[in-house]
Design a protein around this motif. Structure first.
Motif, PDB file in Angstrom:
ATOM      1  N   LEU A 113      42.175  35.150  64.793  1.00  0.00           N
ATOM      2  CA  LEU A 113      41.077  35.418  65.718  1.00  0.00           C
ATOM      3  C   LEU A 113      41.064  36.883  66.170  1.00  0.00           C
ATOM      4  CD1 LEU A 113      41.253  32.138  67.829  1.00  0.00           C
ATOM      5  CD2 LEU A 113      39.484  32.774  66.160  1.00  0.00           C
ATOM      6  N   PHE A 114      42.243  37.441  66.442  1.00  0.00           N
ATOM      7  CA  PHE A 114      42.317  38.857  66.824  1.00  0.00           C
ATOM      8  C   PHE A 114      41.842  39.746  65.679  1.00  0.00           C
ATOM      9  CE2 PHE A 114      44.626  37.514  70.502  1.00  0.00           C
ATOM     10  CZ  PHE A 114      44.452  38.536  71.420  1.00  0.00           C
ATOM     11  N   ASP A 115      42.216  39.402  64.432  1.00  0.00           N
ATOM     12  CA  ASP A 115      41.752  40.177  63.275  1.00  0.00           C
ATOM     13  C   ASP A 115      40.244  40.066  63.112  1.00  0.00           C
ATOM     14  OD1 ASP A 115      44.276  41.052  62.627  1.00  0.00           O
ATOM     15  OD2 ASP A 115      44.521  39.761  60.878  1.00  0.00           O
ATOM     16  N   LYS A 116      39.728  38.862  63.222  1.00  0.00           N
ATOM     17  CA  LYS A 116      38.301  38.611  62.995  1.00  0.00           C
ATOM     18  C   LYS A 116      37.427  39.340  64.015  1.00  0.00           C
ATOM     19  CE  LYS A 116      34.495  36.369  61.794  1.00  0.00           C
ATOM     20  NZ  LYS A 116      33.705  36.867  60.700  1.00  0.00           N
ATOM     21  N   PHE A 117      37.827  39.318  65.288  1.00  0.00           N
ATOM     22  CA  PHE A 117      36.985  39.858  66.345  1.00  0.00           C
ATOM     23  C   PHE A 117      37.455  41.205  66.892  1.00  0.00           C
ATOM     24  CE2 PHE A 117      36.376  35.214  66.480  1.00  0.00           C
ATOM     25  CZ  PHE A 117      35.022  35.180  66.199  1.00  0.00           C
ATOM     26  N   GLY A 118      38.605  41.692  66.439  1.00  0.00           N
ATOM     27  CA  GLY A 118      39.094  42.995  66.886  1.00  0.00           C
ATOM     28  C   GLY A 118      39.369  43.050  68.375  1.00  0.00           C
ATOM     29  N   TRP A 119      39.797  41.930  68.939  1.00  0.00           N
ATOM     30  CA  TRP A 119      40.039  41.870  70.379  1.00  0.00           C
ATOM     31  C   TRP A 119      41.077  42.896  70.822  1.00  0.00           C
ATOM     32  CZ3 TRP A 119      40.620  35.862  70.287  1.00  0.00           C
ATOM     33  CH2 TRP A 119      39.351  35.283  70.240  1.00  0.00           C
ATOM     34  N   LEU A 124      39.420  45.505  63.012  1.00  0.00           N
ATOM     35  CA  LEU A 124      38.810  44.329  62.384  1.00  0.00           C
ATOM     36  C   LEU A 124      39.398  44.144  60.996  1.00  0.00           C
ATOM     37  CD1 LEU A 124      35.076  44.879  63.364  1.00  0.00           C
ATOM     38  CD2 LEU A 124      36.592  43.087  64.217  1.00  0.00           C
ATOM     39  N   GLU A 126      39.125  41.287  57.660  1.00  0.00           N
ATOM     40  CA  GLU A 126      38.388  40.155  57.115  1.00  0.00           C
ATOM     41  C   GLU A 126      39.265  38.900  57.069  1.00  0.00           C
ATOM     42  OE1 GLU A 126      36.503  38.807  52.828  1.00  0.00           O
ATOM     43  OE2 GLU A 126      36.989  40.908  53.172  1.00  0.00           O
TER      44      GLU A 126
END
Length: 156
Positions: A113-119, A124, A126
């Protein structure tokens, strides 16, 4: 340098169950208190980090900017304390393998989730089918480590 980071991450993973076992032994020595064992662990860790900072020439003056930090930026310390407290508490209850499988499963799910949304400013990345398949296999591994014996015993 990438191989160094990969090896270092593996070593950290190898240390986590050892840390939980060591802290559990410390807990027994100091009267069975999980919070106090975690406190001692953090105190020794703080001394270690101070020494590492001195050895590597870190500028402690950077800490003067700490009042500029948003309060949520200090939550890492609370999270670290909960991790050390939690592993010290859980390892003798669930066993090191079950505890670690659950921790790793949670880490992989959150990390995707952190990778997907760059929180929180993370880059970011994929979420590809191979990465999802890898995460699914980890979840299957978590289930097998935690419930595999129960499933086998029910079927026999």
């Amino acid at each position: 340098m990438q191989s160094f980071y990969t090896l270092f991450a593996l070593i950290i993973g190898l240390i986590v169950p050892l840390q939980a076992a060591v802290n559990n032994q410390l807990k027994a020595v100091i009267g069975g208190s999980t919070p106090l064992a975690a406190l001692v662990s953090f105190a020794v860790g703080m001394i270690t980090l101070i020494l590492m900072s001195l050895i590597t020439g870190q500028k402690f003056s950077g800490l003067l900017a700490l009042p500029k930090a948003e309060p949520w930026m200090l939550l890492g310390g609370i999270m670290g304390a909960m991790f050390v407290f939690g592993t010290t508490l859980i390892a003798p209850k669930l066993g090191a393998a079950s505890m670690m499988a659950l921790i790793i499963g949670g880490q992989v799910i959150a990390s995707l989730l952190f990778d997907k949304f760059g929180w929180l400013g993370l880059p970011l990345r994929e979420i590809s089918w191979p990465r999802l398949l890898g995460a699914a296999l980890i979840v299957v591994g978590v289930l097998l480590v935690n419930f595999g014996n129960q499933w086998i015993n029910k079927s026999t």
